[in-house]
Motif scaffolding. Structure first.
Motif, PDB file in Angstrom:
ATOM      1  N   UNK A   2       0.887  -1.034  -0.045  1.00  0.00           N
ATOM      2  CA  UNK A   2       0.058   0.032  -0.007  1.00  0.00           C
ATOM      3  C   UNK A   2       0.801   1.372  -0.094  1.00  0.00           C
ATOM      4  N   UNK A   3       0.218   2.119  -0.426  1.00  0.00           N
ATOM      5  CA  UNK A   3       0.772   3.591  -0.348  1.00  0.00           C
ATOM      6  C   UNK A   3       0.544   4.318   0.973  1.00  0.00           C
ATOM      7  N   UNK A   4       1.412   5.295   1.428  1.00  0.00           N
ATOM      8  CA  UNK A   4       1.138   5.830   2.481  1.00  0.00           C
ATOM      9  C   UNK A   4       1.412   7.541   2.190  1.00  0.00           C
ATOM     10  N   UNK A   5       0.942   8.541   2.317  1.00  0.00           N
ATOM     11  CA  UNK A   5       1.274  10.007   2.094  1.00  0.00           C
ATOM     12  C   UNK A   5       1.813  10.142   3.072  1.00  0.00           C
ATOM     13  N   UNK A   6       2.957  11.278   3.073  1.00  0.00           N
ATOM     14  CA  UNK A   6       3.663  11.873   4.343  1.00  0.00           C
ATOM     15  C   UNK A   6       2.717  12.217   5.367  1.00  0.00           C
ATOM     16  N   UNK A   7       1.613  12.894   4.975  1.00  0.00           N
ATOM     17  CA  UNK A   7       0.566  13.403   5.940  1.00  0.00           C
ATOM     18  C   UNK A   7      -0.072  12.255   6.796  1.00  0.00           C
ATOM     19  N   UNK A   8      -0.317  10.999   6.209  1.00  0.00           N
ATOM     20  CA  UNK A   8      -0.769   9.782   6.837  1.00  0.00           C
ATOM     21  C   UNK A   8       0.187   9.223   7.521  1.00  0.00           C
ATOM     22  N   UNK A   9       1.483   9.041   7.291  1.00  0.00           N
ATOM     23  CA  UNK A   9       2.750   8.742   8.088  1.00  0.00           C
ATOM     24  C   UNK A   9       2.660   9.613   9.320  1.00  0.00           C
ATOM     25  N   UNK A  10       2.695  11.071   9.219  1.00  0.00           N
ATOM     26  CA  UNK A  10       2.873  11.789  10.210  1.00  0.00           C
ATOM     27  C   UNK A  10       1.713  11.387  11.311  1.00  0.00           C
ATOM     28  N   UNK A  11       0.646  11.536  10.999  1.00  0.00           N
ATOM     29  CA  UNK A  11      -0.593  10.995  11.712  1.00  0.00           C
ATOM     30  C   UNK A  11      -0.506   9.916  12.473  1.00  0.00           C
ATOM     31  N   UNK A  12      -0.228   8.848  11.783  1.00  0.00           N
ATOM     32  CA  UNK A  12      -0.095   7.585  12.291  1.00  0.00           C
ATOM     33  C   UNK A  12       1.012   7.490  13.565  1.00  0.00           C
ATOM     34  N   UNK A  13       2.115   8.217  13.069  1.00  0.00           N
ATOM     35  CA  UNK A  13       3.233   8.293  14.076  1.00  0.00           C
ATOM     36  C   UNK A  13       2.837   8.993  15.469  1.00  0.00           C
ATOM     37  N   UNK A  14       1.931   9.726  15.118  1.00  0.00           N
ATOM     38  CA  UNK A  14       1.356  10.765  16.297  1.00  0.00           C
ATOM     39  C   UNK A  14       0.389   9.761  17.196  1.00  0.00           C
ATOM     40  N   UNK A  15      -0.150   9.058  16.439  1.00  0.00           N
ATOM     41  CA  UNK A  15      -0.992   8.025  17.157  1.00  0.00           C
ATOM     42  C   UNK A  15      -0.367   7.180  17.849  1.00  0.00           C
ATOM     43  N   UNK A  16       0.868   6.565  17.359  1.00  0.00           N
ATOM     44  CA  UNK A  16       1.680   5.591  17.975  1.00  0.00           C
ATOM     45  C   UNK A  16       2.113   6.346  19.314  1.00  0.00           C
TER      46      UNK A  16
END
Length: 136
Positions: A90-104
């Protein structure tokens, strides 16, 4: 948990097996290794759960941890930087990666326990067959 204090180590029995902790690598895991491993274990399993809930299959994942310790302050951790290398179709945008990182960072209990005294960052990078996981 019950711990037995030995001459050169501290041991405990867990449901998974015996755990030995020592400043001597020949006697057990070093305390700093277990500390970093607990943060990586908590955040890594949480990351996999979040990606699974987003219907992103993970083929392989590795987390690299870089840290800064202060020798003048009992060698305490000042900074810990995690980079999760994720192989997925799957692809993951930079914004999605940042959001998921913040969730972690927000939902990992181990990280939350020390976040007020240690600067901790968490970054996600996609890896594929053309760009294999980074070696360090």
């Amino acid at each position: 948990m019950k711990f037995t204090i030995n001459k050169d180590s501290v041991t405990t029995d867990t449901s998974f097996g015996n755990l030995s902790v020592s400043t001597n690598e020949e006697e057990g895991y070093r305390p700093f290794q277990l500390f970093i491993a607990s943060l990586a274990g908590c955040s890594g399993t949480l990351l996999r759960t979040i990606l699974t809930k987003k219907r992103m299959d993970v083929d392989h994942m590795e987390i690299l941890a870089d840290y800064v310790r202060n020798p003048e302050e009992s060698n305490r951790f000042e900074e810990i930087h995690f980079t999760a290398y994720v192989q997925t179709g799957h692809t993951l945008t930079e914004k999605q990666a940042e959001r998921i990182s913040q969730l972690v960072l927000t939902n990992c209990g181990m990280i939350q326990s020390v976040l007020s005294s240690i600067e901790i960052t968490f970054k996600i990078q996609l890896a594929d067959a053309k760009h294999p996981l980074q070696e360090k």
